[in-house]
Design a protein around this motif. Structure first.
Motif, PDB file in Angstrom:
ATOM      1  N   HIS A 199      -6.465  -7.024  12.557  1.00 30.30           N
ATOM      2  CA  HIS A 199      -5.959  -8.020  11.445  1.00 30.30           C
ATOM      3  C   HIS A 199      -4.682  -7.600  11.166  1.00 30.30           C
ATOM      4  N   VAL A 200      -4.443  -6.321  10.715  1.00 31.63           N
ATOM      5  CA  VAL A 200      -3.104  -6.021  10.293  1.00 31.63           C
ATOM      6  C   VAL A 200      -2.080  -6.366  11.296  1.00 31.63           C
ATOM      7  N   ARG A 201      -2.187  -5.929  12.506  1.00 28.29           N
ATOM      8  CA  ARG A 201      -1.521  -6.272  13.727  1.00 28.29           C
ATOM      9  C   ARG A 201      -1.069  -7.723  13.750  1.00 28.29           C
ATOM     10  N   GLY A 202      -2.139  -8.332  13.664  1.00 25.38           N
ATOM     11  CA  GLY A 202      -2.145  -9.662  13.794  1.00 25.38           C
ATOM     12  C   GLY A 202      -1.291 -10.445  12.917  1.00 25.38           C
ATOM     13  N   TRP A 203      -1.393 -10.051  11.508  1.00 21.96           N
ATOM     14  CA  TRP A 203      -0.627 -10.801  10.229  1.00 21.96           C
ATOM     15  C   TRP A 203       0.856  -9.983  10.423  1.00 21.96           C
ATOM     16  N   ARG A 204       1.117  -8.746  11.049  1.00 22.43           N
ATOM     17  CA  ARG A 204       2.537  -8.403  11.157  1.00 22.43           C
ATOM     18  C   ARG A 204       3.366  -9.037  11.753  1.00 22.43           C
ATOM     19  N   THR A 205       2.769  -9.809  12.827  1.00 23.12           N
ATOM     20  CA  THR A 205       3.750 -10.820  13.605  1.00 23.12           C
ATOM     21  C   THR A 205       3.818 -12.023  12.941  1.00 23.12           C
ATOM     22  N   VAL A 206       3.111 -12.497  11.787  1.00 24.74           N
ATOM     23  CA  VAL A 206       3.357 -13.545  11.348  1.00 24.74           C
ATOM     24  C   VAL A 206       4.471 -13.180  10.193  1.00 24.74           C
ATOM     25  N   THR A 207       4.159 -11.925   9.607  1.00 33.17           N
ATOM     26  CA  THR A 207       5.208 -11.732   8.286  1.00 33.17           C
ATOM     27  C   THR A 207       6.518 -11.337   9.065  1.00 33.17           C
ATOM     28  N   GLU A 208       6.771 -10.981  10.097  1.00 31.00           N
ATOM     29  CA  GLU A 208       8.018 -10.683  10.819  1.00 31.00           C
ATOM     30  C   GLU A 208       8.685 -11.990  11.034  1.00 31.00           C
ATOM     31  N   ALA A 209       7.940 -12.916  11.654  1.00 24.85           N
ATOM     32  CA  ALA A 209       8.502 -14.249  11.851  1.00 24.85           C
ATOM     33  C   ALA A 209       9.094 -14.867  10.924  1.00 24.85           C
ATOM     34  N   VAL A 210       8.139 -14.890   9.514  1.00 24.68           N
ATOM     35  CA  VAL A 210       8.692 -15.510   8.411  1.00 24.68           C
ATOM     36  C   VAL A 210       9.931 -15.167   7.791  1.00 24.68           C
ATOM     37  N   HIS A 211      10.012 -13.622   8.013  1.00 29.03           N
ATOM     38  CA  HIS A 211      11.175 -12.911   7.466  1.00 29.03           C
ATOM     39  C   HIS A 211      12.172 -13.273   8.280  1.00 29.03           C
ATOM     40  N   ALA A 212      12.177 -13.144   9.446  1.00 30.40           N
ATOM     41  CA  ALA A 212      13.194 -13.449  10.475  1.00 30.40           C
ATOM     42  C   ALA A 212      13.960 -14.810  10.113  1.00 30.40           C
ATOM     43  N   ALA A 213      13.092 -15.656   9.791  1.00 34.90           N
ATOM     44  CA  ALA A 213      13.408 -17.025   9.520  1.00 34.90           C
ATOM     45  C   ALA A 213      13.907 -17.400   8.036  1.00 34.90           C
ATOM     46  N   GLY A 214      14.054 -16.151   7.325  1.00 37.96           N
ATOM     47  CA  GLY A 214      14.426 -16.307   5.825  1.00 37.96           C
ATOM     48  C   GLY A 214      13.711 -16.322   4.844  1.00 37.96           C
ATOM     49  N   GLY A 215      12.182 -16.241   5.147  1.00 38.61           N
ATOM     50  CA  GLY A 215      11.214 -16.802   4.378  1.00 38.61           C
ATOM     51  C   GLY A 215      10.724 -15.336   3.501  1.00 38.61           C
ATOM     52  N   ARG A 216       9.688 -15.909   2.426  1.00 37.08           N
ATOM     53  CA  ARG A 216       8.920 -14.939   1.682  1.00 37.08           C
ATOM     54  C   ARG A 216       7.742 -15.281   1.760  1.00 37.08           C
ATOM     55  N   VAL A 217       6.688 -14.440   1.819  1.00 38.86           N
ATOM     56  CA  VAL A 217       5.219 -15.021   2.153  1.00 38.86           C
ATOM     57  C   VAL A 217       4.127 -13.950   1.545  1.00 38.86           C
ATOM     58  N   PHE A 218       3.304 -14.321   0.524  1.00 41.31           N
ATOM     59  CA  PHE A 218       2.260 -13.745   0.040  1.00 41.31           C
ATOM     60  C   PHE A 218       0.852 -14.053   0.788  1.00 41.31           C
ATOM     61  N   ALA A 219       0.133 -13.100   0.734  1.00 39.08           N
ATOM     62  CA  ALA A 219      -1.368 -13.310   1.443  1.00 39.08           C
ATOM     63  C   ALA A 219      -2.389 -13.661   0.344  1.00 39.08           C
ATOM     64  N   GLN A 220      -2.829 -14.804   0.542  1.00 38.61           N
ATOM     65  CA  GLN A 220      -3.868 -14.962  -0.541  1.00 38.61           C
ATOM     66  C   GLN A 220      -5.184 -14.276  -0.204  1.00 38.61           C
TER      67      GLN A 220
END
Length: 364
Positions: free
Chosen positions: A79-100
Motif C-alpha cells: 500500500h505504501v509503495r503504491g501511494w508513493r507513486t501517487v504522491t510523487e506524481a502529484v508533487h511533480a505536477a506542483g500539487g499538495r495532497v492529504f490522505a483521508q
C-alpha cells in the motif's frame, strides 16, 4: 473584473496553496483487490494537481476498518509503495495532497472485506439495507460486532499507524474522516452510539471521547500541522440520526480547537448550518463543502461562502471528477463537463482519467 476569491492564494500552515479550491475526498473504487492503488490512481490525482489542496478518497487504516471492496488501504508495505507513486506524481505536477483515513466501523460486509469478517462499530446497529458487496452484488446488511475497549484502543492505534504510513508514502498530511456515516461519525450520532460506558451518551463528553482520542493521537504522532478532520454534522447519509447535533459538535470543536490542527473540514446542510454555528468556536483554517447531499457546489456558491467569512477554503467534489483543471475553468469562466455516471464506480480508466482539460479541447 475582480479576481475570484476562490483563486486567491492561501497559506495553510507550512503549505502555500495557489488557490482556495480543495478537491474533496471521493470514493472511486480504483484499487487492486488487496487495497493497493492501481497505477491509474497516480494519473488521476496528478491531473487534478492545480487544486489548492487534494484530499484523497477514503483509505482504510487497517483491514479491520475496510468498508468496501476495491477501496484502498494504507496498512501494508505494498500500500505504501503504491501511494508513493501517487504522491510523487502529484508533487511533480506542483500539487499538495492529504490522505483521508476512513475507518468504516459498522459499514462493511464479510463479502466485501479481505478478512471475510464482521465489521464492528460502537453498537450493534446495522446500516439500512441492502448493501453493495464484492463485484457489484448486493446483500442484506449484517449486524456489526460491538467494539469493546480493546477494539477502541486498536482503532486509535490503527489510525496512528496509517498516518505514519501516509508520511512514509510522501503525503503532505492526513484528514481523519469523522463524517458521512463512518466510524468517528458513528460514535457521534444518536442512533449508532447506544453505549453505556465512558464512550456512550450517558457520560459527559462520552460521544466525543473517541473522536478526541483519535485526533489527539494522530496529531501527536505526525504533527498537528499535518492533521485535518472532516465532520458532517446532521448528515443523514446511510441512516445516521442526529436529532440535535449542535451541542455535540460545539463540544467537540471546542475540545480540539487548541491542538493547532491543519484544518477543520465541514459540510453544510439546511437543517443544521454547521459552518455558521461552529466558525466562532474554531480558530484554525476552515474548509467548507456546501454541496453535500444536494446539488454540486458551484463557483458562485463557493465565492459566497468565502465572501461571507464562513470559510477559508471551499471543497469541490463532483466538479473535480469531470474537470481536472477546475481552477482554470473557473478563471476563464468556461463551461463544466458532465460526469460520466456509467463509469463512476467502475475500475478502469473510463470516466476516471479520460476527461480532457481545456487546453486539450482547444487543440482539437
Amino acid at each position: 473584473m475582480n479576481e475570484l476569491l476562490l483563486l486567491k492564494p492561501y497559506l495553510l500552515g507550512p503549505f502555500a496553496l495557489p488557490n482556495r479550491m480543495v478537491m474533496a475526498p471521493m470514493t472511486r473504487f480504483r484499487a487492486h483487490e488487496d487495497g493497493t492503488p492501481q497505477p491509474i490512481v497516480a494519473d488521476y490525482y496528478a491531473q487534478r494537481a492545480s487544486a489548492g489542496l487534494i484530499i484523497t478518497e477514503g483509505i482504510w487504516p487497517s483491514a479491520r476498518g475496510q468498508a468496501g471492496w476495491r477501496m484502498p488501504g494504507l496498512e501494508t508495505p505494498e500500500h505504501v509503495r503504491g501511494w508513493r507513486t501517487v504522491t510523487e506524481a502529484v508533487h511533480a505536477a506542483g500539487g499538495r495532497v492529504f490522505a483521508q483515513l476512513m475507518h468504516g466501523g459498522r459499514q462493511g460486509h464479510p463479502l466485501s472485506r479481505l478478512a471475510g469478517d464482521l465489521p464492528s462499530g460502537p453498537s450493534a446497529v446495522p446500516v439500512p439495507g441492502p448493501v453493495h458487496v464484492r463485484d457489484g452484488g448486493k446483500a442484506d446488511p449484517v449486524t456489526p460486532r460491538v467494539m469493546i475497549r480493546a477494539d477502541i484502543r486498536h482503532a486509535v492505534q490503527d489510525h496512528v499507524t496509517a498516518a505514519r504510513n501516509a508520511m512514509a508514502a510522501g503525503f503532505d498530511g492526513v484528514e481523519l474522516h469523522g463524517a458521512n456515516s463512518y466510524l468517528i461519525h458513528q460514535f457521534l450520532a444518536d442512533n449508532t452510539n447506544l453505549r453505556d460506558d465512558e464512550y456512550g451518551p450517558g457520560t459527559p463528553g462520552g460521544r466525543i471521547r473517541f473522536p478526541v482520542e483519535v485526533v489527539t493521537a494522530v496529531a501527536d504522532a505526525i504533527g498537528a500541522h499535518r492533521t485535518g478532520l472532516r465532520l458532517s454534522p446532521g448528515n443523514p447519509q446511510a441512516g445516521m440520526v442526529e436529532t440535535d447535533p449542535g451541542p455535540v459538535y460545539r463540544e467537540l470543536v471546542e475540545r480540539i480547537d487548541g491542538l493547532g490542527l491543519a484544518y477543520l473540514h465541514l459540510t453544510d446542510n439546511d437543517r443544521y448550518p454547521a459552518p455558521a454555528d461552529l466558525r466562532p468556536r474554531w480558530h484554525g483554517p476552515l474548509i467548507v463543502n456546501v454541496g453535500e447531499n444536494g446539488p454540486a457546489t458551484t463557483k458562485d456558491a463557493g465565492e459566497a461562502a468565502l465572501a461571507a467569512g464562513r470559510a477559508d477554503l471551499v471543497s469541490y467534489g463532483r466538479a473535480f471528477i469531470a474537470n481536472p483543471d477546475l481552477p482554470a475553468r473557473f478563471a476563464r469562466d468556461a463551461p463544466l463537463q458532465p460526469i460520466d455516471t456509467a463509469h463512476l464506480y467502475t475500475h478502469g480508466t473510463a470516466g476516471y482519467t479520460d476527461y480532457p482539460s481545456l487546453d486539450c479541447l482547444t487543440l482539437r
